[in-house]
Design a protein around this motif. Sequence first.
Motif, PDB file in Angstrom:
ATOM      1  N   LEU A 269       0.809  -1.213   0.000  1.00 49.70           N
ATOM      2  CA  LEU A 269       0.000   0.000   0.000  1.00 49.70           C
ATOM      3  C   LEU A 269       0.843   1.265   0.000  1.00 49.70           C
ATOM      4  CD1 LEU A 269       0.115   0.811   3.304  1.00 49.70           C
ATOM      5  CD2 LEU A 269      -1.525  -1.042   3.360  1.00 49.70           C
ATOM      6  N   VAL A 270       0.152   2.375  -0.209  1.00 48.19           N
ATOM      7  CA  VAL A 270       0.755   3.709  -0.150  1.00 48.19           C
ATOM      8  C   VAL A 270      -0.069   4.522   0.843  1.00 48.19           C
ATOM      9  CG1 VAL A 270       1.359   5.805  -1.431  1.00 48.19           C
ATOM     10  CG2 VAL A 270       1.470   3.576  -2.571  1.00 48.19           C
ATOM     11  N   THR A 271       0.622   5.182   1.766  1.00 51.71           N
ATOM     12  CA  THR A 271      -0.039   6.039   2.744  1.00 51.71           C
ATOM     13  C   THR A 271       0.163   7.492   2.320  1.00 51.71           C
ATOM     14  OG1 THR A 271       0.463   4.442   4.476  1.00 51.71           O
ATOM     15  CG2 THR A 271      -0.139   6.656   5.188  1.00 51.71           C
TER      16      THR A 271
ATOM     17  N   LEU B 139      -4.143   0.974  -2.176  1.00 48.08           N
ATOM     18  CA  LEU B 139      -3.587  -0.361  -2.370  1.00 48.08           C
ATOM     19  C   LEU B 139      -2.724  -0.338  -3.621  1.00 48.08           C
ATOM     20  CD1 LEU B 139      -6.890  -2.239  -1.614  1.00 48.08           C
ATOM     21  CD2 LEU B 139      -4.923  -1.979  -0.081  1.00 48.08           C
ATOM     22  N   ASN B 140      -1.532  -0.916  -3.551  1.00 53.06           N
ATOM     23  CA  ASN B 140      -0.595  -0.853  -4.679  1.00 53.06           C
ATOM     24  C   ASN B 140      -1.186  -1.297  -6.013  1.00 53.06           C
ATOM     25  OD1 ASN B 140       1.641   0.501  -3.765  1.00 53.06           O
ATOM     26  ND2 ASN B 140       2.542  -1.320  -2.835  1.00 53.06           N
ATOM     27  N   PRO B 141      -2.010  -2.358  -6.063  1.00 56.34           N
ATOM     28  CA  PRO B 141      -2.586  -2.726  -7.363  1.00 56.34           C
ATOM     29  C   PRO B 141      -3.471  -1.625  -7.970  1.00 56.34           C
ATOM     30  CG  PRO B 141      -2.795  -4.552  -5.823  1.00 56.34           C
ATOM     31  CD  PRO B 141      -2.312  -3.362  -5.033  1.00 56.34           C
TER      32      PRO B 141
ATOM     33  N   ASP C 234       0.902  -1.117   8.154  1.00 56.50           N
ATOM     34  CA  ASP C 234       1.833  -1.355   7.054  1.00 56.50           C
ATOM     35  C   ASP C 234       1.432  -2.500   6.133  1.00 56.50           C
ATOM     36  OD1 ASP C 234       2.315  -3.313   8.929  1.00 56.50           O
ATOM     37  OD2 ASP C 234       4.495  -3.053   8.962  1.00 56.50           O
ATOM     38  N   THR C 235       0.294  -3.144   6.403  1.00 53.39           N
ATOM     39  CA  THR C 235      -0.214  -4.184   5.507  1.00 53.39           C
ATOM     40  C   THR C 235      -1.718  -3.971   5.322  1.00 53.39           C
ATOM     41  OG1 THR C 235      -0.785  -5.768   7.249  1.00 53.39           O
ATOM     42  CG2 THR C 235       1.479  -5.876   6.374  1.00 53.39           C
ATOM     43  N   SER C 236      -2.239  -4.517   4.261  1.00 47.35           N
ATOM     44  CA  SER C 236      -3.677  -4.376   4.008  1.00 47.35           C
ATOM     45  C   SER C 236      -4.495  -5.062   5.095  1.00 47.35           C
ATOM     46  CB  SER C 236      -4.040  -4.912   2.623  1.00 47.35           C
ATOM     47  OG  SER C 236      -3.684  -6.269   2.513  1.00 47.35           O
ATOM     48  N   SER C 237      -4.029  -6.190   5.610  1.00 48.25           N
ATOM     49  CA  SER C 237      -4.807  -6.889   6.653  1.00 48.25           C
ATOM     50  C   SER C 237      -4.851  -6.079   7.948  1.00 48.25           C
ATOM     51  CB  SER C 237      -4.256  -8.293   6.902  1.00 48.25           C
ATOM     52  OG  SER C 237      -2.942  -8.232   7.383  1.00 48.25           O
TER      53      SER C 237
ATOM     54  N   VAL D 251      -9.711  -4.299  -0.818  1.00 48.24           N
ATOM     55  CA  VAL D 251      -8.649  -5.277  -0.562  1.00 48.24           C
ATOM     56  C   VAL D 251      -8.994  -6.606  -1.236  1.00 48.24           C
ATOM     57  CG1 VAL D 251      -7.509  -6.637   1.247  1.00 48.24           C
ATOM     58  CG2 VAL D 251      -7.873  -4.186   1.573  1.00 48.24           C
ATOM     59  N   ARG D 252     -10.254  -7.020  -1.133  1.00 43.14           N
ATOM     60  CA  ARG D 252     -10.694  -8.254  -1.797  1.00 43.14           C
ATOM     61  C   ARG D 252     -10.531  -8.149  -3.307  1.00 43.14           C
ATOM     62  NH1 ARG D 252     -15.664  -8.450   1.464  1.00 43.14           N
ATOM     63  NH2 ARG D 252     -15.172  -9.746   3.227  1.00 43.14           N
ATOM     64  N   GLU D 253     -11.021  -7.046  -3.880  1.00 41.59           N
ATOM     65  CA  GLU D 253     -10.951  -6.846  -5.340  1.00 41.59           C
ATOM     66  C   GLU D 253      -9.513  -6.789  -5.835  1.00 41.59           C
ATOM     67  OE1 GLU D 253     -13.266  -3.360  -6.216  1.00 41.59           O
ATOM     68  OE2 GLU D 253     -15.117  -4.279  -5.460  1.00 41.59           O
ATOM     69  N   ALA D 254      -8.590  -6.291  -5.003  1.00 41.66           N
ATOM     70  CA  ALA D 254      -7.182  -6.212  -5.388  1.00 41.66           C
ATOM     71  C   ALA D 254      -6.465  -7.548  -5.215  1.00 41.66           C
ATOM     72  CB  ALA D 254      -6.481  -5.125  -4.572  1.00 41.66           C
TER      73      ALA D 254
END
Length: 195
Positions: free
Chosen positions: A68-70, A95-97, A166-169, A189-192
């Motif tokens: 991810l990017v903050t 989210l990076n994607p 620092d993580t999506s979860s 997050v699911r879609e990515a």
Amino acid sequence: MSFSFSKLKGLVQTQDKCSPVKDLALDEIMLTAKEKQNTFIKTYFKPILKQHGYLTNGQTWWKSRDELVTFINLQNFSWNTKNDVHFCFNIAIALNPNVKNHSKPSFFDSSIQLREKSFLTEIRKSQFHRNKTGYHILPSTPLEDFINEMRTDFEQHVLPTLEQLDTSSKCVTFFEGLDFWGDRFKNAVREAGLM
């Protein structure tokens, strides 16, 4: 970061340049509210974010991580004048994607956008330099006090929380209690494919 107000002494921010002022304490100089905001940004806010690994483009700072990017974006309000400045910080996570340009990510790629007050305790939300829209600076605002309040908000609350996210979860867990944004972020997050 060890911030020293001696850096401010002898510096008056004028439109696009700094003028040295000798033999005057900073509190003896009458700065406009806008000059105080600019001084705060240049002498405290940019350096502390840089120390925490944030890059900048104008009034938006970002930090890239594996998933991810903050983002931290300073938003001024349209009703501001040079002697009455209201502003807030929009904090977002992309989210990076979903980031279109990784060398210069955009705040608008984000999946969740909140104001800084979402990361503050109830006591901090009502501190002296805050109002219902965010922060408020007047020419009479003591700059040293304002920076100390910002130091507390960002170094004790906002930045440590963002460091932990620092993580999506971890973000999903942290934001799940938010009515709209929590569900929206979890779906993103699911879609990515990160969940």
